[in-house]
Scaffold this motif. Structure first.
Motif, PDB file in Angstrom:
ATOM      1  N   SER A  63      83.121  51.246   9.184  1.00 35.36           N
ATOM      2  CA  SER A  63      82.278  52.084   7.690  1.00 35.36           C
ATOM      3  C   SER A  63      82.737  53.430   7.962  1.00 35.36           C
ATOM      4  O   SER A  63      83.016  54.172   8.872  1.00 35.36           O
ATOM      5  CB  SER A  63      80.868  51.077   7.316  1.00 35.36           C
ATOM      6  OG  SER A  63      80.155  52.335   8.132  1.00 35.36           O
ATOM      7  N   GLY A  64      82.051  54.532   6.442  1.00 36.20           N
ATOM      8  CA  GLY A  64      81.981  55.815   6.540  1.00 36.20           C
ATOM      9  C   GLY A  64      82.040  56.278   7.957  1.00 36.20           C
ATOM     10  O   GLY A  64      82.396  56.903   8.147  1.00 36.20           O
ATOM     11  N   THR A  65      80.560  55.874   8.135  1.00 40.36           N
ATOM     12  CA  THR A  65      80.172  56.235   9.726  1.00 40.36           C
ATOM     13  C   THR A  65      81.319  56.643  10.146  1.00 40.36           C
ATOM     14  O   THR A  65      81.153  57.854  11.289  1.00 40.36           O
ATOM     15  CB  THR A  65      78.579  55.569   9.506  1.00 40.36           C
ATOM     16  OG1 THR A  65      77.761  56.145   8.439  1.00 40.36           O
ATOM     17  CG2 THR A  65      77.931  56.745  10.607  1.00 40.36           C
ATOM     18  N   TYR A  90      72.747  62.205   5.191  1.00 37.61           N
ATOM     19  CA  TYR A  90      73.599  62.592   5.751  1.00 37.61           C
ATOM     20  C   TYR A  90      73.827  63.705   6.731  1.00 37.61           C
ATOM     21  O   TYR A  90      74.514  63.075   7.515  1.00 37.61           O
ATOM     22  CB  TYR A  90      74.941  61.613   4.897  1.00 37.61           C
ATOM     23  CG  TYR A  90      74.835  60.541   3.973  1.00 37.61           C
ATOM     24  CD1 TYR A  90      75.215  58.929   4.553  1.00 37.61           C
ATOM     25  CD2 TYR A  90      74.054  60.252   2.507  1.00 37.61           C
ATOM     26  CE1 TYR A  90      74.849  57.823   4.335  1.00 37.61           C
ATOM     27  CE2 TYR A  90      73.901  59.046   2.827  1.00 37.61           C
ATOM     28  CZ  TYR A  90      74.280  58.169   3.370  1.00 37.61           C
ATOM     29  OH  TYR A  90      73.490  56.586   2.791  1.00 37.61           O
ATOM     30  N   THR A 140      74.735  61.722  -0.862  1.00 38.99           N
ATOM     31  CA  THR A 140      73.524  61.086  -1.920  1.00 38.99           C
ATOM     32  C   THR A 140      72.801  60.356  -1.861  1.00 38.99           C
ATOM     33  O   THR A 140      72.338  59.789  -2.818  1.00 38.99           O
ATOM     34  CB  THR A 140      74.736  59.803  -1.103  1.00 38.99           C
ATOM     35  OG1 THR A 140      76.250  60.634  -0.717  1.00 38.99           O
ATOM     36  CG2 THR A 140      75.043  58.515  -2.254  1.00 38.99           C
ATOM     37  N   ASP A 165      81.543  65.522   5.180  1.00 35.18           N
ATOM     38  CA  ASP A 165      81.562  64.239   4.751  1.00 35.18           C
ATOM     39  C   ASP A 165      81.697  64.192   4.047  1.00 35.18           C
ATOM     40  O   ASP A 165      80.877  64.561   3.047  1.00 35.18           O
ATOM     41  CB  ASP A 165      80.103  63.850   5.150  1.00 35.18           C
ATOM     42  CG  ASP A 165      79.135  62.423   4.843  1.00 35.18           C
ATOM     43  OD1 ASP A 165      80.479  62.278   3.918  1.00 35.18           O
ATOM     44  OD2 ASP A 165      78.842  62.263   4.634  1.00 35.18           O
ATOM     45  N   LYS A 191      83.915  53.398  -1.102  1.00 34.19           N
ATOM     46  CA  LYS A 191      83.526  54.708  -2.726  1.00 34.19           C
ATOM     47  C   LYS A 191      84.138  55.590  -3.676  1.00 34.19           C
ATOM     48  O   LYS A 191      84.674  53.806  -4.238  1.00 34.19           O
ATOM     49  CB  LYS A 191      82.821  55.039  -2.071  1.00 34.19           C
ATOM     50  CG  LYS A 191      82.207  54.708  -0.684  1.00 34.19           C
ATOM     51  CD  LYS A 191      80.471  55.429  -0.365  1.00 34.19           C
ATOM     52  CE  LYS A 191      79.733  55.603   0.463  1.00 34.19           C
ATOM     53  NZ  LYS A 191      78.372  55.551   0.557  1.00 34.19           N
TER      54      LYS A 191
HETATM   55  C1  LIG Z   1      78.124  55.935   1.772  1.00 32.71           C
HETATM   56  C2  LIG Z   1      77.995  58.136   3.156  1.00 32.71           C
HETATM   57  C3  LIG Z   1      78.292  57.750   4.004  1.00 32.71           C
HETATM   58  C4  LIG Z   1      78.768  56.560   5.084  1.00 32.71           C
HETATM   59  O1  LIG Z   1      77.919  55.571   5.080  1.00 32.71           O
HETATM   60  P1  LIG Z   1      78.843  53.373   5.438  1.00 32.71           P
HETATM   61  O2  LIG Z   1      76.929  53.083   5.362  1.00 32.71           O
HETATM   62  O3  LIG Z   1      78.691  53.925   7.355  1.00 32.71           O
HETATM   63  O4  LIG Z   1      79.951  52.966   4.710  1.00 32.71           O
HETATM   64  C5  LIG Z   1      78.177  58.267   4.662  1.00 32.71           C
HETATM   65  N1  LIG Z   1      77.786  59.792   4.295  1.00 32.71           N
HETATM   66  C6  LIG Z   1      78.067  60.215   2.923  1.00 32.71           C
HETATM   67  C7  LIG Z   1      77.357  61.228   1.910  1.00 32.71           C
HETATM   68  C8  LIG Z   1      77.543  58.297   1.472  1.00 32.71           C
HETATM   69  O5  LIG Z   1      77.259  58.724   1.122  1.00 32.71           O
END
Ligand SMILES: *Cc1c(COP(=O)(O)O)cnc(C)c1O
Length: 358
Positions: A63-65, A90, A140, A165, A191
């Motif tokens: 995932s993004g993380t 974040y 976010t 990020d 996203k």
């Molecule tokens: C969604 C998001 C992430 C990562 O989230 P995951 O649940 O790992 O996809 C990281 N940073 C921001 C600013 C986000 O909005």
């Protein structure tokens, strides 16, 4: 009735992206996979028209993380410290990451939702010996779009590079790779690009990648991915089906006019939501010009609890998102991403009126 996701990823998929998930089975060691991977890598650079000699995109399964963590684990140096900017969940998560890796870091911590205090960040950069500023573009947590143009100026003055990020801004907000001192931006498929969760990526300068630190992580080592992907391979099994979906999502992204068109589209949708809610007496947390086009946060009306509002909207086919942490009781969030048509928007307005007015 189709359920529309108004949470900040995953998003409602287009039919084309959904169909791409069932393309033929494919081994990640075959030539067809190399082509698919390279096609995505090229398209990701095209999003901001980046030259392939100077920039590289690296694809990860996660995932993004995972992408954010890979960026920090690989690009924060061993012999200098970084400054982490925290004004939401974040930014704070990135602090936890650098601590987990034993990376030398200081925090510039602010209240959630506040505008970056550029003056004090600038002063701190002048005093300390920081290699990088580590910052979230679109926080976010609150919808705050951090002013990276202003931050870039103080970074340039103090000779500091930026690690960003961009998970919830890549593909819909301006990221000025030419004029900001960017080493890397981490983001995800699901996203603003409208892909499926499972693929994340880092766009980084090749120069920064050439100085990458190895040995902090086995799975999240960007230089390992880079050398193998440049040669058409991958260090580990990639999530093939989500690659298919991202490839298709990127084609649709360019067919629809690229990031500027997507920004315009998201702005229109958020404008509709914001004005509808304003008519119902619901206030937005931030002024529109300080908020991303991607998501806005709203104050829960007096005497209403999130669970009830969420359930009533869900019954009408819309998934909204709760506030995080200290904001979970007082705020709800609505995002504009995904395959949503004008009919869905009209239904959403109707649903908001029914649920909020009663
Ligand atoms: C969604 C998001 C992430 C990562 O989230 P995951 O649940 O790992 O996809 C990281 N940073 C921001 C600013 C986000 O909005």
């Amino acid at each position: 009735m189709k359920t529309i996701l108004l949470n900040p990823g995953p998003v409602s998929l287009s039919e084309g992206v959904r169909a791409a998930l069932s393309r033929p089975d494919l081994c990640h060691r075959e030539a067809e996979f190399s082509e698919l991977q390279q096609s995505i890598r090229d398209q990701l650079l095209r999003v901001y028209e980046l030259a392939t000699e100077t920039w590289a995109s690296v694809l990860l399964t996660g995932s993004g993380t995972a992408a954010v963590e890979a960026m920090l684990a690989t690009l924060c140096p061993r012999d200098q410290q970084v400054l982490i900017i925290e004004n939401g969940v974040y930014g704070e998560r990135m602090r936890r990451m650098v601590d987990a890796y034993g990376i030398s870091a200081e925090s510039h911590h602010q209240a959630w939702g506040g505008a970056l205090d550029i003056q004090s960040i600038g002063a701190r950069l002048e005093q300390g010996d920081f290699s990088h500023v580590v910052v979230v573009h679109h926080e976010t947590t609150t919808g705050r779009l951090n002013d990276l143009a202003a931050l870039a100026e103080v970074c340039l003055t103090s000779d500091t590079r930026m690690l960003i990020d961009g998970v919830s801004s890549f593909g819909a907000e301006l990221i000025d790779f030419d004029n900001w001192p960017i080493d890397a931006v981490a983001a995800t498929a699901n996203k603003c690009l409208h892909g499926v969760p499972g693929t994340a990526f880092v766009v980084a300068s090749r120069e920064a990648l050439s100085k990458a630190v190895s040995g902090r992580s086995v799975y999240l080592d960007l230089s390992d991915y880079l050398s193998k992907q440049d040669a058409g391979g991958t260090p580990f099994t990639q999530s093939v089906q989500t690659f298919y979906a991202l490839d298709k999502a990127l084609q649709e992204f360019f067919d629809q006019g690229g990031w500027q068109a997507r920004q315009q589209l998201f702005r229109q949708r958020m404008h509709t939501v914001r004005t509808t809610l304003a008519e119902l007496g619901v206030t937005a947390v931030l002024p529109v010009d300080e908020t991303s086009c991607v998501l806005h946060a709203f104050e829960l009306p007096e005497g209403r609890d999130y669970a009830t509002v969420h359930a009533a909207l869900k019954a009408r086919g819309f998934i909204i998102y709760a506030g995080q942490g200290q904001l979970s009781e007082t705020v709800f969030r609505i995002s504009a991403m995904g395959d949503i048509n004008s009919n869905d928007m009209a239904r959403l307005q109707q649903a908001l009126r029914e649920v909020i007015a009663t």
